[in-house]
Motif scaffolding. Sequence first.
Motif, PDB file in Angstrom:
ATOM      1  N   TYR A  62      10.900  12.110   8.762  1.00  0.00           N
ATOM      2  CA  TYR A  62      10.701  11.933  10.204  1.00  0.00           C
ATOM      3  C   TYR A  62      11.003  10.481  10.589  1.00  0.00           C
ATOM      4  N   SER A  63      11.705  10.310  11.729  1.00  0.00           N
ATOM      5  CA  SER A  63      12.170   8.975  12.117  1.00  0.00           C
ATOM      6  C   SER A  63      12.217   8.859  13.635  1.00  0.00           C
ATOM      7  N   MET A  64      11.568   7.828  14.166  1.00  0.00           N
ATOM      8  CA  MET A  64      11.562   7.597  15.612  1.00  0.00           C
ATOM      9  C   MET A  64      11.407   6.102  15.882  1.00  0.00           C
ATOM     10  N   ASP A  65      12.066   5.625  16.947  1.00  0.00           N
ATOM     11  CA  ASP A  65      11.896   4.248  17.409  1.00  0.00           C
ATOM     12  C   ASP A  65      11.069   4.262  18.688  1.00  0.00           C
ATOM     13  N   ILE A  66      10.110   3.360  18.790  1.00  0.00           N
ATOM     14  CA  ILE A  66       9.333   3.169  20.018  1.00  0.00           C
ATOM     15  C   ILE A  66       9.747   1.824  20.595  1.00  0.00           C
ATOM     16  N   CYS A  67      10.185   1.822  21.836  1.00  0.00           N
ATOM     17  CA  CYS A  67      10.796   0.632  22.422  1.00  0.00           C
ATOM     18  C   CYS A  67      10.125   0.268  23.742  1.00  0.00           C
ATOM     19  N   VAL A  68      10.114  -1.024  24.046  1.00  0.00           N
ATOM     20  CA  VAL A  68       9.627  -1.495  25.334  1.00  0.00           C
ATOM     21  C   VAL A  68      10.574  -2.562  25.848  1.00  0.00           C
ATOM     22  N   GLY A  69      10.913  -2.482  27.121  1.00  0.00           N
ATOM     23  CA  GLY A  69      11.796  -3.457  27.726  1.00  0.00           C
ATOM     24  C   GLY A  69      11.138  -4.822  27.821  1.00  0.00           C
ATOM     25  N   THR A  70      11.860  -5.853  27.436  1.00  0.00           N
ATOM     26  CA  THR A  70      11.323  -7.208  27.511  1.00  0.00           C
ATOM     27  C   THR A  70      12.460  -8.221  27.446  1.00  0.00           C
ATOM     28  N   ASP A  71      12.304  -9.312  28.196  1.00  0.00           N
ATOM     29  CA  ASP A  71      13.264 -10.409  28.095  1.00  0.00           C
ATOM     30  C   ASP A  71      12.728 -11.519  27.195  1.00  0.00           C
ATOM     31  N   GLN A  72      11.582 -11.263  26.563  1.00  0.00           N
ATOM     32  CA  GLN A  72      11.024 -12.238  25.640  1.00  0.00           C
ATOM     33  C   GLN A  72      11.750 -12.161  24.300  1.00  0.00           C
ATOM     34  N   PRO A  73      12.078 -13.304  23.704  1.00  0.00           N
ATOM     35  CA  PRO A  73      12.720 -13.261  22.386  1.00  0.00           C
ATOM     36  C   PRO A  73      11.751 -12.734  21.330  1.00  0.00           C
ATOM     37  N   ILE A  74      12.287 -12.009  20.369  1.00  0.00           N
ATOM     38  CA  ILE A  74      11.485 -11.509  19.252  1.00  0.00           C
ATOM     39  C   ILE A  74      11.562 -12.533  18.126  1.00  0.00           C
ATOM     40  N   ALA A  75      10.422 -12.980  17.685  1.00  0.00           N
ATOM     41  CA  ALA A  75      10.380 -14.001  16.642  1.00  0.00           C
ATOM     42  C   ALA A  75      11.051 -13.494  15.365  1.00  0.00           C
ATOM     43  N   ALA A  76      11.747 -14.392  14.704  1.00  0.00           N
ATOM     44  CA  ALA A  76      12.463 -14.016  13.493  1.00  0.00           C
ATOM     45  C   ALA A  76      11.528 -13.521  12.395  1.00  0.00           C
ATOM     46  N   ASP A  77      10.293 -14.022  12.417  1.00  0.00           N
ATOM     47  CA  ASP A  77       9.343 -13.622  11.380  1.00  0.00           C
ATOM     48  C   ASP A  77       8.427 -12.484  11.824  1.00  0.00           C
ATOM     49  N   ASP A  78       8.754 -11.851  12.964  1.00  0.00           N
ATOM     50  CA  ASP A  78       7.963 -10.722  13.436  1.00  0.00           C
ATOM     51  C   ASP A  78       8.288  -9.509  12.560  1.00  0.00           C
ATOM     52  N   ARG A  79       7.320  -9.075  11.773  1.00  0.00           N
ATOM     53  CA  ARG A  79       7.558  -7.983  10.843  1.00  0.00           C
ATOM     54  C   ARG A  79       7.369  -6.610  11.472  1.00  0.00           C
ATOM     55  N   GLN A  80       6.901  -6.574  12.735  1.00  0.00           N
ATOM     56  CA  GLN A  80       6.656  -5.290  13.392  1.00  0.00           C
ATOM     57  C   GLN A  80       7.790  -4.878  14.313  1.00  0.00           C
ATOM     58  N   MET A  81       8.399  -5.858  14.979  1.00  0.00           N
ATOM     59  CA  MET A  81       9.353  -5.547  16.031  1.00  0.00           C
ATOM     60  C   MET A  81      10.713  -6.169  15.729  1.00  0.00           C
ATOM     61  N   LYS A  82      11.751  -5.520  16.265  1.00  0.00           N
ATOM     62  CA  LYS A  82      13.073  -6.120  16.222  1.00  0.00           C
ATOM     63  C   LYS A  82      13.709  -5.960  17.600  1.00  0.00           C
ATOM     64  N   ALA A  83      14.659  -6.820  17.898  1.00  0.00           N
ATOM     65  CA  ALA A  83      15.319  -6.782  19.201  1.00  0.00           C
ATOM     66  C   ALA A  83      16.455  -5.771  19.176  1.00  0.00           C
ATOM     67  N   GLY A  84      16.731  -5.176  20.322  1.00  0.00           N
ATOM     68  CA  GLY A  84      17.828  -4.231  20.407  1.00  0.00           C
ATOM     69  C   GLY A  84      18.123  -3.857  21.842  1.00  0.00           C
ATOM     70  N   VAL A  85      18.930  -2.841  22.017  1.00  0.00           N
ATOM     71  CA  VAL A  85      19.272  -2.327  23.340  1.00  0.00           C
ATOM     72  C   VAL A  85      19.644  -0.856  23.163  1.00  0.00           C
ATOM     73  N   ILE A  86      19.364  -0.055  24.183  1.00  0.00           N
ATOM     74  CA  ILE A  86      19.788   1.339  24.188  1.00  0.00           C
ATOM     75  C   ILE A  86      21.085   1.411  24.969  1.00  0.00           C
ATOM     76  N   PRO A  87      22.179   1.840  24.341  1.00  0.00           N
ATOM     77  CA  PRO A  87      23.490   1.774  25.006  1.00  0.00           C
ATOM     78  C   PRO A  87      23.570   2.689  26.217  1.00  0.00           C
ATOM     79  N   GLY A  88      24.397   2.283  27.152  1.00  0.00           N
ATOM     80  CA  GLY A  88      24.626   3.101  28.336  1.00  0.00           C
ATOM     81  C   GLY A  88      25.694   4.147  28.088  1.00  0.00           C
TER      82      GLY A  88
END
Length: 295
Positions: free
Chosen positions: A204-230
Amino acid sequence: MKAAVQNHHARMQRVLDHIDRHLDDDLDLDALSGVAAYSKYHFHRQFTATFGLSVHRYVQLARMKRASFRLGYADAESVTDIAMDAGYDAPDAFARAFRQRCGQSPSSFRRYPDWGSWLMAFGPLDNARRKLMQIIFTDDDVTIREVPPTPPVAIMEHRGDRATLGDTIQRFIAWRKAASLSPETSPTFNVFRSERCPAVAADYSMDICVGTDQPIAADDRQMKAGVIPGGRCAVLRYPGNTNNLEPAALYLYREWLPASGEEARDFPIYCQRRLSFLPELSVPEIIVELFLPLK
């Protein structure tokens, strides 16, 4: 058989309607089994089997939900009166139960209600009521849109048995709160990278995402930055909040897509959940839209 099931659903719907109208009454098994016209010795098991909640738990949640409305919109009422009407003997017992359910004290909720947590808190009640709904989708429910790419999103990946998804969701909520990303202003997306119930539970595999303009810290082990393509998407709006979009997804893949002549694009099906407020009371409802990317 179908007529018997419909009769059972009608009797259970009478019980739900009776509870809604008589939350201040003594809603014991004798009263409610009489409304359903079932034996009281079996009614509680039938209720639990139908709704996934015991009668006592359902009534408790219904009273708590009403209490939350009164806290939010009846400023003249004291917390003590609201607690008593919700079935609690003392305000402190009500406060403990309310905080456990909603994540806020009654006074804090009255001042600054966290509607995102509120919606999740009463999800079991909403899901129970939806057990009797028979949602039938048609082509009129689907629109094709040119969807722009999302703003940057923070992504928490869930990989593994769906039974542990609740823990991932709680970590996501905690991260979002710490980042001050309210569901009222920051869109929430789920990207479904596998079937709801794969043959191997660990797949089972799912991504949970929230919109944000805040940078994701490089050492953040929980979150990564991305975008959902149009791009072009078939969009199906789901009637109300739900944790199970599988019926809607199956309709899109099994019925709508083959009949439409369209082809799916190489990106997973995903949904967006957003809050909307009813203008007469500013009571939140959740709007869920399912997106099937198309070529």
